[in-house]
Design a protein around this motif. Structure first.
Motif, PDB file in Angstrom:
ATOM      1  N   LEU A 638       0.829  -1.199   0.000  1.00  0.00           N
ATOM      2  CA  LEU A 638       0.000   0.000   0.000  1.00  0.00           C
ATOM      3  C   LEU A 638       0.867   1.254   0.000  1.00  0.00           C
ATOM      4  O   LEU A 638       1.864   1.336   0.716  1.00  0.00           O
ATOM      5  N   ALA A 639       0.468   2.235  -0.793  1.00  0.00           N
ATOM      6  CA  ALA A 639       1.173   3.516  -0.807  1.00  0.00           C
ATOM      7  C   ALA A 639       1.100   4.158   0.568  1.00  0.00           C
ATOM      8  O   ALA A 639       0.164   3.916   1.341  1.00  0.00           O
ATOM      9  N   GLU A 640       2.054   5.027   0.875  1.00  0.00           N
ATOM     10  CA  GLU A 640       2.215   5.500   2.251  1.00  0.00           C
ATOM     11  C   GLU A 640       1.020   6.285   2.768  1.00  0.00           C
ATOM     12  O   GLU A 640       0.776   6.336   3.977  1.00  0.00           O
ATOM     13  N   TRP A 683      -0.154   2.263  12.505  1.00  0.00           N
ATOM     14  CA  TRP A 683      -1.144   1.522  11.723  1.00  0.00           C
ATOM     15  C   TRP A 683      -0.554   0.706  10.591  1.00  0.00           C
ATOM     16  O   TRP A 683      -1.310   0.032   9.875  1.00  0.00           O
ATOM     17  N   ALA A 684       0.739   0.737  10.395  1.00  0.00           N
ATOM     18  CA  ALA A 684       1.351  -0.015   9.293  1.00  0.00           C
ATOM     19  C   ALA A 684       2.828  -0.223   9.584  1.00  0.00           C
ATOM     20  O   ALA A 684       3.437   0.506  10.372  1.00  0.00           O
ATOM     21  N   LEU A 685       3.406  -1.221   8.914  1.00  0.00           N
ATOM     22  CA  LEU A 685       4.855  -1.419   8.900  1.00  0.00           C
ATOM     23  C   LEU A 685       5.363  -1.133   7.499  1.00  0.00           C
ATOM     24  O   LEU A 685       4.771  -1.590   6.513  1.00  0.00           O
ATOM     25  N   PRO A 686       6.446  -0.356   7.388  1.00  0.00           N
ATOM     26  CA  PRO A 686       6.999  -0.106   6.055  1.00  0.00           C
ATOM     27  C   PRO A 686       7.590  -1.381   5.449  1.00  0.00           C
ATOM     28  O   PRO A 686       8.166  -2.211   6.159  1.00  0.00           O
ATOM     29  N   GLU A 687       7.401  -1.537   4.133  1.00  0.00           N
ATOM     30  CA  GLU A 687       7.975  -2.685   3.407  1.00  0.00           C
ATOM     31  C   GLU A 687       9.168  -2.256   2.572  1.00  0.00           C
ATOM     32  O   GLU A 687      10.263  -2.807   2.699  1.00  0.00           O
ATOM     33  N   VAL A 688       8.933  -1.334   1.661  1.00  0.00           N
ATOM     34  CA  VAL A 688      10.003  -0.852   0.777  1.00  0.00           C
ATOM     35  C   VAL A 688      10.038   0.665   0.831  1.00  0.00           C
ATOM     36  O   VAL A 688       9.039   1.317   1.140  1.00  0.00           O
ATOM     37  N   GLN A 689      11.203   1.210   0.537  1.00  0.00           N
ATOM     38  CA  GLN A 689      11.380   2.655   0.589  1.00  0.00           C
ATOM     39  C   GLN A 689      12.181   3.112  -0.618  1.00  0.00           C
ATOM     40  O   GLN A 689      13.086   2.425  -1.087  1.00  0.00           O
ATOM     41  N   SER A 842       3.720  -0.190   2.265  1.00  0.00           N
ATOM     42  CA  SER A 842       3.547  -0.709   3.618  1.00  0.00           C
ATOM     43  C   SER A 842       2.607  -1.897   3.662  1.00  0.00           C
ATOM     44  O   SER A 842       1.924  -2.215   2.685  1.00  0.00           O
ATOM     45  N   GLY A 843       2.565  -2.535   4.855  1.00  0.00           N
ATOM     46  CA  GLY A 843       1.661  -3.633   5.134  1.00  0.00           C
ATOM     47  C   GLY A 843       0.788  -3.313   6.328  1.00  0.00           C
ATOM     48  O   GLY A 843       1.259  -2.715   7.306  1.00  0.00           O
ATOM     49  N   VAL A 844      -0.487  -3.715   6.262  1.00  0.00           N
ATOM     50  CA  VAL A 844      -1.440  -3.402   7.327  1.00  0.00           C
ATOM     51  C   VAL A 844      -2.253  -4.651   7.681  1.00  0.00           C
ATOM     52  O   VAL A 844      -2.297  -5.625   6.929  1.00  0.00           O
ATOM     53  N   ILE A 845      -2.924  -4.586   8.855  1.00  0.00           N
ATOM     54  CA  ILE A 845      -3.867  -5.628   9.277  1.00  0.00           C
ATOM     55  C   ILE A 845      -5.244  -4.972   9.410  1.00  0.00           C
ATOM     56  O   ILE A 845      -5.376  -3.909  10.026  1.00  0.00           O
ATOM     57  N   PHE A 846      -6.247  -5.600   8.828  1.00  0.00           N
ATOM     58  CA  PHE A 846      -7.581  -5.018   8.862  1.00  0.00           C
ATOM     59  C   PHE A 846      -8.327  -5.389  10.148  1.00  0.00           C
ATOM     60  O   PHE A 846      -8.249  -6.520  10.636  1.00  0.00           O
ATOM     61  N   ARG A 847      -9.052  -4.418  10.653  1.00  0.00           N
ATOM     62  CA  ARG A 847      -9.788  -4.592  11.902  1.00  0.00           C
ATOM     63  C   ARG A 847     -10.865  -5.666  11.774  1.00  0.00           C
ATOM     64  O   ARG A 847     -11.245  -6.309  12.764  1.00  0.00           O
TER      65      ARG A 847
END
Length: 997
Positions: A638-640, A683-689, A842-847
């Protein structure tokens, strides 16, 4: 195709360039050849009409032409001068040379650094043209197992024999391992890993750009000489070097009649080589592939089957693949490839074909593969008759190598046109006296025909050259050549500018686009992609099988596929295990497949958690899924800005509620976590930069006698020297962040309720940025990569994709460019503050997930040191350097395949990484800021007035969103504030995560 007509077209095309060279015009290096006639001699291929070189007459084509004109000939057959690599006569300490036994060689020279030099004295028995054979062994690096080519510079008697010897490029050997591929639990084939073969390689020195069909020749006078090899990149071992007689390649016409007569009476025989079963290859990116076409064997119906090879990656200069086959008896055989070429519309691609390490006929130097759907047939001569290959009983090898040499005349002409058009653009700007195009008075009659008297002739000359180029390519490929229309359009533009030069002044952007389109054509002409399904080896008495599926076979295949859509194991469907967590990935299929493979092999066995990894082609799926109650457990890529949009609407899990979040977050740069913190949650962890670096041409800056700038004041001091030499500095337009952060400013107030762009630091930063374009004449729109290649922008700031692009697509610049941290501002503490941001995924987890703990286990595993390192290595090995995984995990980032010097400079820049925090209504900041930029740079308004207006509008929108989300009540009273994150000190280089370092 009529070979004589093609030769005539090529001669006409390059003769104009030769005349331009004689007149003193500046243009890039070149040579040329006749693509239609494999039997053409070297004199014909590199005759005077093809001599073209913009940097002086030092290219191989120019040198060879000169040697031929002076009567120099190949030395007689049987002449050979061997030089043992261990017997060097001089060397530099930094070469790190040693002599020891290695893989069957008792005295191998190990060169265990990428630099230094070694010298050799040798004597040749007579004057003439030699070929140079090198026996080398790719060494594993001390710190990493490199995939890069091995490069050395070769000089003889203190000078380059020709320009191409500056980069003697040696390939590695690779194979798929294991083969046949393993299968997963569903029966799908798993793409094999890439294994580098460690063995001695004997190779005739040839062009690293693959623009000459044969290995290089070297002219040596009788007597003693000194050969020096200088390191450019990568470790290597050498066994020996041999100067020997060139082996002439006969024409098939020389043997055709005898072979056809002797081939009569053979027994029918047919062998089928599956193209995906490659024995060896030059690059790991030469990959097996899958096709669902019924014509392709073996057919892929309900599972993933890798049933062909090639594609875009098998279109790179010099990339080759090799197969083995057996024949039952001595005799004569045909070779018939079955292929598809629907990548480059309307034109052929070319391969050099060799058998048992040698090209048997000149016609096989440049074999065309026509545009179209699946087709095939025996390799044929100019008359369309199948060529016969004389083979002995037993095993043989067949190799096909990408060849761009038929396009060399067109490449030369187009690059010449680009250089000449840039010269015209520079002269027009000098005549108008205005550096910024937007400030040109478009109502004025500039009378360019007086200030630039030869303007019309120059435009007409370029148009004529492009017309000849179009005709040459049409003769080479046929009337359906798609780029022919582009040439016609560009020629029409140039004719318009010639008819009314004022249109050129008023349309410099359009004039620049002509150059950019030509630059794109150069890239396109070097691409030679091809899919190969199978290769038949047969006696001429054997009827070959059909190359395409029959009508009934296609119908049966379509019916089978339709039925399989109702089953759960159809290859086109994603994974849908009901006991698994769902992970949606907003990236390409290659990424998804590799993640799923790693999950199946590592994560699920370790944790017992099954995972469905599926493609999410569009982030709108998340929004639509949210409305429909269909969401994944985890989303990646996901975009930042996306995570906070969902977090504001209570759709994500706050990751800092997990007890080990604080430790996991240490894997990343502090500044990379800023965009994912909102209202007390993470709310997210960065994956690539992605981030910017400064790129510079070492060779150009050395000629200008200038140093690499460290501060913006250094840039100001550099600009006069650049611009006096018709060069410029490249600065990404609209990028305010470095100037704002380096001055201590910010985008928002600490409570997140007001814009920070109405503060003194912001006004100063915005003025500094816009002055570069309004006052100092930096280009607002430019293709930095192309300008960097040509040296017209020898220094500039760009993102890390430019690093990969230059490495992959500009091999001619190897060793001539470098990177450095961006210029900064002294911070009063004895440091240069180089604050800058970038772009994150980034990566996220949905509620909505009912398996949030399992999803967190997956997200931790996915962003861990070991997994990110392995994923990056595998991705780059399979797909090439341009797929380098710029992971946000800093331990894993360090372990990617960076040259040490480059990594050190990148890490210095990353110390100062700080991104933009997110607040409700932040989208309006970007919109209004761009309005301010355009009002200042394009319309000429005051920078302060423009930014003040933008900040006023931003604050209005922020207030509206604050009311919507409950930060401000209906009366405008602040109910609560945000905790906007900030980073005030550069990163100290320490990380946590798996390795806790």
């Amino acid at each position: 195709m009529n070979g004589r007509r093609l030769r005539t077209a090529a001669l006409a095309l390059l003769s104009v360039v030769f005349v331009a060279l004689a007149a003193g015009s500046s243009a890039p290096a070149s040579g040329a050849r006749s693509a239609a006639t494999g039997a053409a001699g070297m004199e014909e291929r590199y005759g005077e009409a093809f001599l073209y070189d913009g940097g002086g007459p030092d290219t191989y084509a120019a040198k060879l032409n000169g040697w031929r004109k002076q009567g120099y000939k190949d030395v007689p057959p049987g002449v050979s001068v061997g030089i043992e690599a261990a017997d060097y006569t001089a060397a530099s300490p930094d070469a790190a040379l040693s002599v020891s036994a290695l893989e069957g060689e008792s005295r191998a020279l190990k060169w265990e650094s990428g630099g230094g030099y070694a010298e050799y004295r040798f004597r040749v028995p007579e004057s003439g043209l030699y070929r140079l054979s090198v026996t080398y062994f790719p060494l594993a690096g001390k710190d990493r197992d490199s995939r890069a080519d091995i490069i050395r510079t070769l000089t003889i008697d203190g000078a380059l024999p020709f320009e191409e010897a500056r980069l003697v490029t040696m390939k590695r050997l690779w194979k798929d391992d294991p083969y046949p591929p393993l299968r997963d639990e569903y029966g799908n084939e798993i793409r094999p890993k890439q294994e580098q073969l460690r063995e001695w390689i004997e190779w005739d020195v040839s062009d690293y750009m693959n623009e000459y069909p044969e290995p290089h020749r070297f002219y040596l006078e009788k007597g003693e000489h000194v050969m020096r090899l200088e390191g450019v990149q990568e470790e290597v071992a050498f066994a020996r070097f041999v100067f020997r007689s060139p082996e002439p390649i006969p024409s098939y016409a020389d043997v055709k009649e005898a072979y056809e007569r002797e081939a009569k009476g053979q027994n029918p025989f047919l062998a089928e080589i599956q193209a995906e079963r490659m024995e060896r290859k030059s690059d790991p990116v030469v990959q097996i592939a899958m096709s669902a076409e019924s014509s392709v064997r073996p057919e892929a119906l309900d599972t993933i089957v890798y049933n062909m090879m090639g594609g875009w990656k098998w279109g790179r200069r010099g990339a080759w693949a090799e197969w083995t086959f057996e024949v039952p008896a001595d005799g004569y055989y045909t070779i018939a490839p079955v292929y598809e070429q629907q990548f480059v519309r309307g034109r052929n691609v070319f391969r050099t074909v060799s058998v048992d390490g040698k090209v048997p006929y000149r016609e096989l130097l440049e074999v065309p593969f026509r545009y179209g759907d699946w087709q095939g047939g025996p390799l044929a001569d100019g008359e369309g008759d199948a060529m016969l290959f004389k083979l002995s009983q037993g095993k043989h090898t067949l190799r096909m190598r990408v060849n761009v040499s038929p396009h060399r005349p067109a490449l030369d002409a187009v690059e010449s046109a680009i250089v000449r058009l840039r010269g015209i653009g520079d002269d027009v700007r000098a005549a108008t006296g205005v550096a910024n195009d937007s400030l040109i008075d478009k109502g004025m009659n500039w009378r360019l025909d007086e200030s630039i008297p030869d303007l019309g002739d120059r435009l007409n000359g370029v148009a004529d050259d492009l017309r000849r180029t179009r005709d040459y390519l049409t003769e080479l490929h046929g009337d359906k050549l798609e780029s022919g229309y582009s040439f016609t359009s560009l020629i029409r533009d140039l004719e318009t500018f010639k008819a009314d030069p004022n249109k050129l002044v008023n349309s410099l952007q359009r004039f620049g686009s002509v150059q950019e389109q030509l630059s794109a054509m150069v890239s396109g002409l070097t691409e030679q992609p091809l899919h190969l399904d199978r290769i038949y080896v047969a006696t001429p008495q054997q009827k070959l099988p059909p190359f395409k599926a029959t009508w009934w076979g296609s119908v049966k295949s379509s019916l089978s596929r339709f039925v399989l859509t109702f089953t759960g194991n159809f290859a086109a469907q994603g994974r849908n295990d009901k006991d698994a967590i769902d992970v949606w990935v907003q990236r390409g299929r290659d990424y998804v497949n590799l993640i799923q493979e790693m999950v199946d092999q590592e994560f699920t066995p370790q944790t017992g958690i099954k995972v469905n990894v599926n493609l999410m082609p569009n982030p709108q799926m998340l929004i639509l899924g949210n409305a429909a109650g269909i969401q994944p457990d985890v989303a990646l890529g996901l975009a930042e800005g996306t995570p906070i949009d969902f977090a504001m609407r209570n759709a994500l899990v706050n990751l800092n509620r997990f007890p080990d979040y604080a430790q996991v977050s240490k894997r990343f740069l502090p500044g990379a976590l800023m965009p994912f913190h909102y209202d007390g949650g993470d709310w997210a962890l960065p994956e690539v930069q992605s981030f910017n670096m400064m790129f510079y041409r070492k060779d150009v800056l050395k000629k200008l006698n200038v140093s690499v700038p460290q501060t913006w004041d250094d840039v100001y001091a550099l600009l006069p020297t650049l611009q006096q030499n018709r060069m410029n500095f490249y600065l990404p337009p609209e990028d305010l962040l470095p100037f704002l952060y380096q001055r201590g400013g910010g985008y928002y107030s600490p409570d997140g309720l007001r814009s920070g762009l109405d503060k003194p630091e912001a006004f100063e930063a915005f003025r500094q940025l816009t002055d570069f374009f309004v006052v100092y004449g930096l280009d607002r729109q430019a293709n930095f990569y192309q300008h960097f290649r040509y040296g017209t922008m020898p220094i500039g700031i760009a993102d890390l994709n430019t690093y990969l692009l230059l490495t992959v697509a500009a091999p001619e610049l190897t060793g001539q460019w470098a990177i450095a941290p961006i210029p900064g501002t002294p911070d009063g503490k004895g440091r240069i503050a180089r604050w800058a941001g970038g772009a994150l995924q980034s990566g996220v987890i949905f509620r909505s997930s009912d398996r949030q703990d399992d999803a967190w286990q997956f997200l931790k595993w996915w962003t861990s040191d070991t997994v990110q390192t392995q994923f990056g290595v595998d991705l780059e090995t399979i797909n090439g350097l341009e797929y380098r995984w710029n992971t946000a995990n800093m331990n894993a980032f360090r372990r990617q395949m960076w040259p040490k010097e480059d990594l050190d400079r990148i890490l210095e820049q990353l110390r100062w990484y700080k991104d933009v925090p997110r607040v409700p209504g932040e989208y309006f900041t970007d919109r209004q800021y761009k309005f301010a930029w355009n009002r200042t740079v394009v319309d000429g308004d005051s920078s302060r007035d423009a930014l003040e207006t933008a900040a006023f509008e931003i604050n209005k929108e922020l207030l509206r969103k604050q009311r919507e989300f409950g930060f401000v009540d209906g009366t405008g009273r602040t109910v609560r504030t945000l905790d906007v994150p900030d980073v005030s000190e550069p990163w100290d280089g320490r990380t946590g995560g798996d390795d806790n370092r």
